[in-house]
Design a protein around this motif. Sequence first.
Motif, PDB file in Angstrom:
ATOM      1  N   ILE A   1      13.240 -39.846 -29.869  1.00  0.00           N
ATOM      2  CA  ILE A   1      12.262 -40.103 -28.627  1.00  0.00           C
ATOM      3  C   ILE A   1      12.945 -38.679 -27.877  1.00  0.00           C
ATOM      4  CG2 ILE A   1      12.092 -41.149 -26.554  1.00  0.00           C
ATOM      5  CD1 ILE A   1      13.174 -43.676 -27.874  1.00  0.00           C
ATOM      6  N   MET A   2      12.081 -37.725 -28.162  1.00  0.00           N
ATOM      7  CA  MET A   2      12.392 -36.403 -27.558  1.00  0.00           C
ATOM      8  C   MET A   2      12.093 -36.306 -25.827  1.00  0.00           C
ATOM      9  SD  MET A   2      10.417 -34.291 -30.361  1.00  0.00           S
ATOM     10  CE  MET A   2       8.815 -34.779 -30.260  1.00  0.00           C
ATOM     11  N   ASP A   3      13.210 -36.756 -25.181  1.00  0.00           N
ATOM     12  CA  ASP A   3      12.901 -36.932 -23.789  1.00  0.00           C
ATOM     13  C   ASP A   3      13.819 -36.024 -22.785  1.00  0.00           C
ATOM     14  OD1 ASP A   3      11.602 -38.262 -21.576  1.00  0.00           O
ATOM     15  OD2 ASP A   3      13.293 -39.471 -21.393  1.00  0.00           O
ATOM     16  N   GLY A   4      13.091 -35.505 -21.723  1.00  0.00           N
ATOM     17  CA  GLY A   4      13.735 -34.816 -20.917  1.00  0.00           C
ATOM     18  C   GLY A   4      13.176 -33.391 -20.637  1.00  0.00           C
ATOM     19  N   ASN A   5      12.019 -32.965 -21.136  1.00  0.00           N
ATOM     20  CA  ASN A   5      11.417 -31.647 -21.157  1.00  0.00           C
ATOM     21  C   ASN A   5      11.012 -31.199 -19.577  1.00  0.00           C
ATOM     22  OD1 ASN A   5      11.123 -31.485 -23.810  1.00  0.00           O
ATOM     23  ND2 ASN A   5       8.895 -31.786 -24.124  1.00  0.00           N
ATOM     24  N   GLY A   6      10.510 -32.411 -18.742  1.00  0.00           N
ATOM     25  CA  GLY A   6      10.041 -31.938 -17.663  1.00  0.00           C
ATOM     26  C   GLY A   6      11.257 -31.826 -16.509  1.00  0.00           C
ATOM     27  N   ARG A   7      12.192 -32.411 -16.647  1.00  0.00           N
ATOM     28  CA  ARG A   7      13.398 -32.357 -15.977  1.00  0.00           C
ATOM     29  C   ARG A   7      13.978 -31.006 -16.477  1.00  0.00           C
ATOM     30  NH1 ARG A   7      15.944 -37.683 -17.584  1.00  0.00           N
ATOM     31  NH2 ARG A   7      14.270 -37.667 -19.068  1.00  0.00           N
ATOM     32  N   TRP A   8      14.081 -30.598 -17.750  1.00  0.00           N
ATOM     33  CA  TRP A   8      14.929 -29.357 -18.097  1.00  0.00           C
ATOM     34  C   TRP A   8      14.252 -28.359 -17.159  1.00  0.00           C
ATOM     35  CZ3 TRP A   8      13.016 -24.922 -20.389  1.00  0.00           C
ATOM     36  CH2 TRP A   8      14.258 -24.238 -21.060  1.00  0.00           C
TER      37      TRP A   8
ATOM     38  N   LEU B   1       7.489 -25.199 -13.862  1.00  0.00           N
ATOM     39  CA  LEU B   1       6.533 -26.321 -14.162  1.00  0.00           C
ATOM     40  C   LEU B   1       6.896 -27.214 -15.299  1.00  0.00           C
ATOM     41  CD1 LEU B   1       3.372 -24.652 -13.880  1.00  0.00           C
ATOM     42  CD2 LEU B   1       4.102 -26.259 -12.098  1.00  0.00           C
ATOM     43  N   ARG B   2       6.694 -28.407 -15.166  1.00  0.00           N
ATOM     44  CA  ARG B   2       7.113 -29.467 -16.363  1.00  0.00           C
ATOM     45  C   ARG B   2       6.591 -29.016 -17.939  1.00  0.00           C
ATOM     46  NH1 ARG B   2       8.501 -34.441 -15.678  1.00  0.00           N
ATOM     47  NH2 ARG B   2       7.387 -34.949 -17.233  1.00  0.00           N
ATOM     48  N   THR B   3       5.390 -28.430 -17.680  1.00  0.00           N
ATOM     49  CA  THR B   3       4.727 -27.850 -19.112  1.00  0.00           C
ATOM     50  C   THR B   3       5.713 -26.777 -19.680  1.00  0.00           C
ATOM     51  OG1 THR B   3       3.407 -26.594 -17.627  1.00  0.00           O
ATOM     52  CG2 THR B   3       2.539 -28.625 -18.664  1.00  0.00           C
TER      53      THR B   3
ATOM     54  N   GLY C   1       8.834 -26.939 -19.724  1.00  0.00           N
ATOM     55  CA  GLY C   1       9.749 -27.770 -20.370  1.00  0.00           C
ATOM     56  C   GLY C   1       9.193 -28.150 -21.950  1.00  0.00           C
ATOM     57  N   HIS C   2       7.917 -28.790 -22.041  1.00  0.00           N
ATOM     58  CA  HIS C   2       7.337 -28.973 -23.076  1.00  0.00           C
ATOM     59  C   HIS C   2       7.324 -27.672 -24.280  1.00  0.00           C
ATOM     60  CE1 HIS C   2       6.375 -32.596 -21.379  1.00  0.00           C
ATOM     61  NE2 HIS C   2       5.506 -32.324 -20.653  1.00  0.00           N
ATOM     62  N   LYS C   3       6.893 -26.507 -23.623  1.00  0.00           N
ATOM     63  CA  LYS C   3       6.814 -25.478 -24.439  1.00  0.00           C
ATOM     64  C   LYS C   3       8.155 -25.163 -25.366  1.00  0.00           C
ATOM     65  CE  LYS C   3       2.698 -23.661 -22.460  1.00  0.00           C
ATOM     66  NZ  LYS C   3       2.304 -22.913 -21.201  1.00  0.00           N
TER      67      LYS C   3
ATOM     68  N   PHE D   1       8.839 -38.632 -31.658  1.00  0.00           N
ATOM     69  CA  PHE D   1       7.903 -39.157 -30.776  1.00  0.00           C
ATOM     70  C   PHE D   1       7.272 -38.083 -29.825  1.00  0.00           C
ATOM     71  CE2 PHE D   1       7.839 -43.248 -27.856  1.00  0.00           C
ATOM     72  CZ  PHE D   1       6.250 -43.348 -27.808  1.00  0.00           C
ATOM     73  N   ALA D   2       6.057 -37.707 -30.073  1.00  0.00           N
ATOM     74  CA  ALA D   2       5.528 -36.747 -29.298  1.00  0.00           C
ATOM     75  C   ALA D   2       4.756 -36.888 -27.985  1.00  0.00           C
ATOM     76  CB  ALA D   2       4.562 -35.864 -30.245  1.00  0.00           C
ATOM     77  N   PHE D   3       4.076 -38.140 -28.270  1.00  0.00           N
ATOM     78  CA  PHE D   3       3.239 -38.629 -27.130  1.00  0.00           C
ATOM     79  C   PHE D   3       2.933 -40.184 -27.191  1.00  0.00           C
ATOM     80  CE2 PHE D   3      -0.898 -39.245 -25.014  1.00  0.00           C
ATOM     81  CZ  PHE D   3      -0.824 -38.310 -23.868  1.00  0.00           C
TER      82      PHE D   3
ATOM     83  N   LYS E   1      -1.133 -41.890 -18.902  1.00  0.00           N
ATOM     84  CA  LYS E   1      -0.941 -42.053 -17.166  1.00  0.00           C
ATOM     85  C   LYS E   1      -0.244 -40.741 -16.548  1.00  0.00           C
ATOM     86  CE  LYS E   1       0.568 -46.985 -17.908  1.00  0.00           C
ATOM     87  NZ  LYS E   1       1.979 -47.690 -18.159  1.00  0.00           N
ATOM     88  N   ARG E   2      -0.039 -39.861 -17.387  1.00  0.00           N
ATOM     89  CA  ARG E   2       0.419 -38.779 -16.697  1.00  0.00           C
ATOM     90  C   ARG E   2      -0.625 -37.600 -15.884  1.00  0.00           C
ATOM     91  NH1 ARG E   2       5.829 -36.565 -19.763  1.00  0.00           N
ATOM     92  NH2 ARG E   2       6.868 -38.451 -19.641  1.00  0.00           N
ATOM     93  N   PRO E   3      -0.263 -36.829 -15.266  1.00  0.00           N
ATOM     94  CA  PRO E   3      -1.283 -35.928 -14.636  1.00  0.00           C
ATOM     95  C   PRO E   3      -2.367 -35.284 -15.998  1.00  0.00           C
ATOM     96  CG  PRO E   3       0.509 -35.385 -13.571  1.00  0.00           C
ATOM     97  CD  PRO E   3       0.980 -36.333 -14.808  1.00  0.00           C
TER      98      PRO E   3
HETATM   99  C1  IPE Z   1       9.437 -35.842 -23.324  1.00  0.00           C
HETATM  100  O1  IPE Z   1       9.712 -35.172 -22.124  1.00  0.00           O
HETATM  101  C2  IPE Z   1       7.947 -35.209 -23.666  1.00  0.00           C
HETATM  102  C3  IPE Z   1       6.933 -36.484 -23.569  1.00  0.00           C
HETATM  103  C4  IPE Z   1       7.032 -37.506 -23.166  1.00  0.00           C
HETATM  104  C5  IPE Z   1       5.684 -35.989 -23.936  1.00  0.00           C
HETATM  105  P1  IPE Z   1       9.338 -35.762 -20.548  1.00  0.00           P
HETATM  106  O2  IPE Z   1       8.050 -35.171 -20.314  1.00  0.00           O
HETATM  107  O3  IPE Z   1       9.024 -37.165 -20.393  1.00  0.00           O
HETATM  108  O4  IPE Z   1      10.347 -35.206 -19.699  1.00  0.00           O
HETATM  109  P2  IPE Z   1      11.196 -36.092 -18.477  1.00  0.00           P
HETATM  110  O5  IPE Z   1      11.553 -37.140 -19.133  1.00  0.00           O
HETATM  111  O6  IPE Z   1      10.319 -36.261 -17.424  1.00  0.00           O
HETATM  112  O7  IPE Z   1      12.112 -35.128 -18.088  1.00  0.00           O
END
Ligand code: IPE
Length: 258
Positions: free
Chosen positions: A24-31, A38-40, A42-44, A68-70, A76-78
Amino acid sequence: MSTKSSIEGPLSFEGTLPEHVAIIMDGNGRWAQQQGKLRTFGHKAGVKAVRASVSYARKNGIKALTLFAFSSENWKRPKDEITILIELFNLVLSSEIKKLNKNNIRLKVIGDLSAFDQKLVDKIRKAEFLTKHNTSLTLNIAANYGGRWDIVTAAQRIADDVKQGLVKLEEITEDIFDKYTCMSDLPALDLVIRTGGDHRISNFLLWQCAYAEFYFCETLWPDFDEQKFENAIVDFCQRQRRFGQTGSQVSPDNQGQG
Ligand code: IPE
Ligand code: IPE
Ligand code: MG
């Protein structure tokens, strides 16, 4: 089994390696937000961690890696974030497929693809077809995937086969049910890693998790690398999996572990 890590350095580990790892690849947005971006962004940045994980899995003889990519809830995200996530998936698929194929990696995508643009679905199917005979690692991407969706879809497909007389109601066992779920062609799930510090499953592989081991780490996904992956593997190798039995049944030499 004693195994030497593929990472340079003194680390080596004892134990049975997992055949199938899911992340579960989580934490891109916070990073990204930690850097005022911007959160994006982090995705890149997370793509590098995907490459590192695939490379580590392949080099260490892991048979299947499910990422887990999506999730089915990520709709429900923007809207802008969703668009960028799908675009990124599309771009990475195009840019990486040749290399995956060259490295003898089989690509598979699980999830409800009906929500995606037909062009993207065609690209996914083409990539799966191109790599279908590859044998080093199965890279399994969960896109618009939900564990409950997987179970409900399996139930619908079984119901349909019962209706058509292909399966008898009384013949449905757990093993038969499993064959209708998304990962039936892969080894049983051994280990689920979640980065980003949260301790939850977020509707990931609910059916398949029944006897998987869990490993949670604080690392935000873009900072996950081969060494962090190895830490999870070392932790896994030290565990005793009992599957309902007692410790001494599983390992008669080691009576101390339960
Ligand atoms: C995981 O990172 C990527 C996806 C869910 C697509 P998040 O975008 O959930 O990052 P956080 O958890 O808000 O930091
Ligand atoms: C899980 O992460 C989904 C993916 C990593 C693709 P989320 O960030 O969506 O999970 P929640 O919302 O924190 O449970
Ligand atoms: Mg998250």
